[in-house]
Design a protein around this motif. Structure first.
Motif, PDB file in Angstrom:
ATOM      1  N   HIS A 128       0.833  -1.205   0.000  1.00  0.00           N
ATOM      2  CA  HIS A 128       0.000   0.000   0.000  1.00  0.00           C
ATOM      3  C   HIS A 128       0.862   1.247   0.000  1.00  0.00           C
ATOM      4  O   HIS A 128       0.582   2.205  -0.707  1.00  0.00           O
ATOM      5  N   ASP A 129       1.934   1.178   0.801  1.00  0.00           N
ATOM      6  CA  ASP A 129       2.850   2.317   0.815  1.00  0.00           C
ATOM      7  C   ASP A 129       3.503   2.496  -0.550  1.00  0.00           C
ATOM      8  O   ASP A 129       3.717   3.620  -1.026  1.00  0.00           O
ATOM      9  N   VAL A 130       3.857   1.323  -1.161  1.00  0.00           N
ATOM     10  CA  VAL A 130       4.449   1.391  -2.503  1.00  0.00           C
ATOM     11  C   VAL A 130       3.487   2.115  -3.458  1.00  0.00           C
ATOM     12  O   VAL A 130       3.872   3.030  -4.189  1.00  0.00           O
ATOM     13  N   GLU A 131       2.209   1.729  -3.370  1.00  0.00           N
ATOM     14  CA  GLU A 131       1.215   2.314  -4.276  1.00  0.00           C
ATOM     15  C   GLU A 131       1.042   3.802  -4.035  1.00  0.00           C
ATOM     16  O   GLU A 131       1.033   4.605  -4.976  1.00  0.00           O
ATOM     17  N   LEU A 132       0.964   4.172  -2.735  1.00  0.00           N
ATOM     18  CA  LEU A 132       0.807   5.595  -2.420  1.00  0.00           C
ATOM     19  C   LEU A 132       2.021   6.398  -2.859  1.00  0.00           C
ATOM     20  O   LEU A 132       1.910   7.505  -3.376  1.00  0.00           O
ATOM     21  N   THR A 133       3.199   5.773  -2.634  1.00  0.00           N
ATOM     22  CA  THR A 133       4.428   6.464  -3.025  1.00  0.00           C
ATOM     23  C   THR A 133       4.457   6.682  -4.549  1.00  0.00           C
ATOM     24  O   THR A 133       4.787   7.757  -5.051  1.00  0.00           O
ATOM     25  N   LEU A 134       4.127   5.596  -5.221  1.00  0.00           N
ATOM     26  CA  LEU A 134       4.136   5.706  -6.692  1.00  0.00           C
ATOM     27  C   LEU A 134       3.116   6.741  -7.160  1.00  0.00           C
ATOM     28  O   LEU A 134       3.349   7.480  -8.120  1.00  0.00           O
ATOM     29  N   THR A 135       1.954   6.824  -6.441  1.00  0.00           N
ATOM     30  CA  THR A 135       0.952   7.821  -6.772  1.00  0.00           C
ATOM     31  C   THR A 135       1.533   9.224  -6.664  1.00  0.00           C
ATOM     32  O   THR A 135       1.304  10.090  -7.505  1.00  0.00           O
ATOM     33  N   GLY A 136       2.261   9.395  -5.574  1.00  0.00           N
ATOM     34  CA  GLY A 136       2.871  10.702  -5.367  1.00  0.00           C
ATOM     35  C   GLY A 136       3.879  11.025  -6.463  1.00  0.00           C
ATOM     36  O   GLY A 136       3.912  12.137  -7.014  1.00  0.00           O
ATOM     37  N   LEU A 137       4.737  10.009  -6.823  1.00  0.00           N
ATOM     38  CA  LEU A 137       5.785  10.236  -7.816  1.00  0.00           C
ATOM     39  C   LEU A 137       5.194  10.422  -9.223  1.00  0.00           C
ATOM     40  O   LEU A 137       5.794  11.077 -10.078  1.00  0.00           O
ATOM     41  N   ILE A 194      10.519  14.975  -2.650  1.00  0.00           N
ATOM     42  CA  ILE A 194      11.708  14.123  -2.617  1.00  0.00           C
ATOM     43  C   ILE A 194      12.076  13.699  -4.044  1.00  0.00           C
ATOM     44  O   ILE A 194      13.236  13.781  -4.466  1.00  0.00           O
ATOM     45  N   GLY A 195      11.041  13.213  -4.751  1.00  0.00           N
ATOM     46  CA  GLY A 195      11.302  12.756  -6.124  1.00  0.00           C
ATOM     47  C   GLY A 195      11.865  13.882  -6.990  1.00  0.00           C
ATOM     48  O   GLY A 195      12.866  13.698  -7.685  1.00  0.00           O
ATOM     49  N   ALA A 196      11.229  15.048  -6.908  1.00  0.00           N
ATOM     50  CA  ALA A 196      11.663  16.169  -7.722  1.00  0.00           C
ATOM     51  C   ALA A 196      13.095  16.562  -7.389  1.00  0.00           C
ATOM     52  O   ALA A 196      13.930  16.743  -8.282  1.00  0.00           O
ATOM     53  N   PHE A 197      13.369  16.622  -6.069  1.00  0.00           N
ATOM     54  CA  PHE A 197      14.701  17.080  -5.694  1.00  0.00           C
ATOM     55  C   PHE A 197      15.785  16.095  -6.142  1.00  0.00           C
ATOM     56  O   PHE A 197      16.733  16.450  -6.826  1.00  0.00           O
ATOM     57  N   TRP A 198      15.652  14.816  -5.713  1.00  0.00           N
ATOM     58  CA  TRP A 198      16.743  13.869  -5.941  1.00  0.00           C
ATOM     59  C   TRP A 198      16.824  13.385  -7.399  1.00  0.00           C
ATOM     60  O   TRP A 198      17.908  13.147  -7.924  1.00  0.00           O
TER      61      TRP A 198
END
Lengths: 633, 151
Positions: free
Chosen positions: B15-24, B132-136
């Protein structure tokens, strides 16, 4: 025992005195006997030497020279007037001489050994023309040549009495031998000389004897054997008659020996050389030492009397000394066996009485000391028991503390883990709810949208609760960092931070004197934040809020308080105030999870202090927390 | 065209993977994410071993690392990474539910480049991931040897 010991010196002294006296007495007795013997011997010898002198005098008599030849010539005709005249002439001189010298007879013997004259008239007829009476006829034979002393013999003519002869030759004017002059000596005379027993007591005597063959023969009647003269012989070398044996063998001496009776005697003996006799002066030891015996008896009696007296005295002393001492020692034994109430008691005024009373006093002292000791022992026992109890309680406490710490750790670990693990699904709910909302919002009716809003708000609220729980758990577990804190400054900073919540409020702040303390600044800041924000929150309904922050100093702690005039609370639920997630107001009235005061209590208690609150509904509340004074610098 | 896998997401919770991917996804970075479901898999990917043995591309521009992981834990992965000469320059962002000081301090000591606590609130979470994604992956210039950016 004591008496026996006491008697020893007495006996010793008595024995010494007695022996000494006995020796002295014996010496005195012996000396006395020697004196007597010497005196008697002297008497006898003097007598006999006197006789010798007198017979020599008689030899020179004119009378004898003239008349003896006449008598010899006319012997066959005694009635001849010449014979009678001559006899009468001789009588006038010699009879007188006989009497003077104490002789029993003076005889003249003719040259043929026949008696022609006797001065003793009684003898005259019997003796006439008979030889001299000595059995051996030595008196005439020896007397022809010299002065001679015969042995003692029994004179038949004179009643069988012991007698002896002294003879000497007679010469005429021309010096021709004409006969022998004979003096007859009655031994009674000698007896009379020696038999004076003055100073010899009842058993003592002086005796003479002479050696005859292998015997010593007594010459005089003995005191204890009157017929002994010339009859009793003592075998030389035998046990009896020691003194006479010594004397007749020519010795002189003194000592203790057995006499002719076999009796113990002390004796002095000597030899009479002129007569060839032995002389003994003796006395029975028994009598001689009668004084000593008497003395001994006396001493014995004295000793017995002294002993008896000693016994009586000792007994009375025992009555007066050893009986009380015995009583005392019995008392000591009774007391020694543990009965300290025993009293020896004594009314005596002497040392024993004093000793008894002192002893009683000592016992009393001992009793007091014992009582004190017992009390002390009891105290010690009680103290020990108390200490043991404390020790046991401490052990229990340690155990419980350990258990408590353990369960606290478990609880912290649990709440951490729960919070942590609860957050993920919550995040997922909230996240996917959001995504769902985005996707479905336009299609939903009013009710559907309301439900969705509630779900979102609830997950948010749950997130807050979890965060609070995590924070609460962290407060319990975090390391404490203790530094000096200026509380007044901290309060002002806290109020400043809460400016956002107070900017449209009318609040009258009253900040009292606040001492500096020691503690963890971030944790104590949290305490102040919670208490002050609570005060701000619960005075919201008041047109003018009054908030007072102060401190009072107690004996061993500092008590801080935050007082407000807010909505207050019901004191019935005061204990619920500090519980986790406990609320006394409805959520739509006052927001918050109800963790704040739980955090306050936890922080204060970690600093060693207490938390409590006083308030009443609608009349404000005061929250107190204390910090121990030891922690201020 | 070969997919550029510039982001390694180490996360066991799907679920965290999915939410993270949603964010990215909002920055179109979702396709550049490689997901490792535990610490071991993450290390295999980085070391090019196991099922990643034939991997030819470079190191990821950033590793998003959860701490609570099956098998090898997040902090252990971090330790191995930062002590490996070839991998120590790879930026690591710890992305965790843990608010614990202990974890944070330990993470920084081991050389993490950032420490982010996942917010419960969805918007905040997505914002955080996006940033985080944008920065790194976009703003930051990755160290040499990293997968190149698309031009």
């Amino acid at each position: 025992m004591f008496l026996a010991i006491a008697a020893i010196p007495l006996h010793f002294v008595s024995a010494l005195t007695f022996t000494h006296y006995k020796n002295s007495l014996e010496a005195a007795r012996l000396s006395n006997l020697q004196d007597i013997a010497a005196f008697k011997a002297d008497k006898i010898e003097t007598y006999f030497s006197g006789l010798k002198n007198n017979i020599e005098v008689a030899q020179g008599y004119y009378n004898i020279k003239k008349n003896l030849p006449v008598l010899t010539r006319l012997a066959d005709n005694p009635n001849d007037p010449k014979f009678l005249a001559a006899d009468k002439m001789l009588d006038e001189q010699l009879h007188q001489m006989q009497l003077v010298l104490g002789l029993s007879d003076i005889m003249l013997v003719n040259s043929e050994g026949k008696i022609v004259y006797a001065s003793n008239v009684e003898h005259h007829s019997k003796d006439f023309l008979n030889p001299l009476p000595d059995p051996q006829q030595k008196a005439f034979a020896e007397g022809k040549n010299r002065v001679y002393l015969s042995d003692v013999f029994f004179s038949k003519a004179k009643g069988n009495r012991p007698a002896m002869l002294v003879t000497a030759p007679a010469f005429d004017f021309d010096g021709a031998f004409i006969g022998v002059i004979a003096f007859e000596v009655d031994m009674n005379l000698v007896d009379k000389l020696i038999q004076d027993v003055t100073g010899l007591g009842d058993t003592g005597e002086v005796l003479v004897g002479m050696k005859k063959g292998n015997d010593a023969v007594y010459l005089n009647p003995l005191r204890h054997d009157p017929d002994a003269a010339l009859k009793k012989g003592i075998p030389l070398g035998g046990k009896l008659g020691g003194p006479i044996q010594e004397a007749v063998q020519g010795r002189k001496g003194a000592g203790r020996l057995l006499d002719y009776r076999g009796k113990n005697v002390i004796a002095a003996w000597r030899y009479l050389p002129s007569l060839d006799w032995g002389m003994v002066a003796k006395i029975d030891t028994e009598e001689a030492f009668a004084d000593i015996t008497n003395l001994r008896n006396l001493v014995l009696i004295i000793v017995v009397i002294v002993f008896v007296l000693c016994g009586i005295i000792a007994f009375s002393i025992a009555q007066s000394i050893s009986v009380p001492i015995k009583t005392l020692s019995q008392g000591a034994e009774i007391i020694g066996s543990g009965n300290l109430d025993y009293k020896v008691g004594s009314n005596r005024k002497d040392e024993i009485g004093r000793l008894s009373r002192t002893f009683d006093k000592m016992t009393e002292g001992l009793k007091k000391i014992t009582a004190k000791r017992d009390e002390l022992n009891r105290e010690i026992t009680e103290r020990k028991r108390a200490e043991e109890k404390i020790l046991r309680l401490n052990e229990d406490l340690k155990y419980h503390v350990a258990r408590l710490e353990e369960s606290n750790r478990d609880l912290d670990a649990f709440s951490y883990s729960v919070s942590h693990d609860l957050r993920a699904p919550l995040r997922h709910m909230a996240g996917f709810m959001e995504l769902l909302q985005k996707r479905t919002w336009p299609q939903l009716d009013e009710t559907g949208r309301h439900y969705m809003t509630i779900i979102s708000a609830s997950s948010k609220r749950m997130g807050m609760l979890i965060d609070d729980l995590l924070a609460f758990s962290r407060i319990g577990r975090s390391e404490m960092r203790t530094v000096a804190i200026r509380v007044k400054k901290l309060v002002k900073e806290t109020i400043g931070e809460l400016r956002e919540e107070t900017k449209e409020r009318d609040i009258a702040w009253k900040i009292g004197e606040l001492p500096d303390i020691y503690g963890d600044p971030s944790l104590l800041r949290l305490v102040l934040v919670n208490l002050i924000s609570n005060a701000i929150k619960f005075t919201r309904t008041r047109p003018r809020a009054e908030i007072e922050i102060g401190c009072t100093e107690e004996e061993d702690e500092l008590v801080f308080f935050v007082k407000d005039n807010g909505v207050g609370f019901d004191m019935n639920y005061v204990e619920k105030l500090f519980g986790v997630f406990q609320r006394l107001h409805h959520r739509d009235e006052f927001e918050g999870t109800g963790i704040g005061l739980a955090n306050v209590r936890r922080i204060v208690s970690r600093h060693g202090g207490r938390t409590w609150a006083v308030g009443s509904l609608d009349h404000g509340a005061t929250f107190y927390f204390s910090l121990p004074k030891g922690q201020e610098s | 065209m070969a997919e550029l896998k510039r982001i390694l997401l180490v996360e066991d919770d799907p679920h965290d993977v999915e939410l993270t991917l949603t964010g990215l996804a909002e920055y179109n970075l979702a396709n550049e994410v490689v997901v490792a479901r535990d610490g071991e898999e993450a290390l295999d990917f980085l070391h090019r071993r196991g099922k990643f043995a034939g991997r030819t591309d470079g190191n990821p521009s950033v590793v998003l690392l959860d701490l609570k992981l099956p098998k090898v834990g997040g902090l252990e992965v971090l330790r191995q990474l930062k002590t490996d000469e070839k991998l120590k320059m790879v930026p690591v962002v710890i992305l965790t539910s843990s608010h614990e000081d202990r974890d944070m301090v330990e993470g920084y000591k081991l050389g993490t480049n950032a420490y982010v606590v996942k917010p419960v609130d969805f918007h905040q979470f997505v914002d955080a991931i996006k940033h985080i994604g944008a920065f790194w992956a976009v703003i930051n210039e990755p160290p040499p040897g990293s997968v190149q950016k698309r031009r």
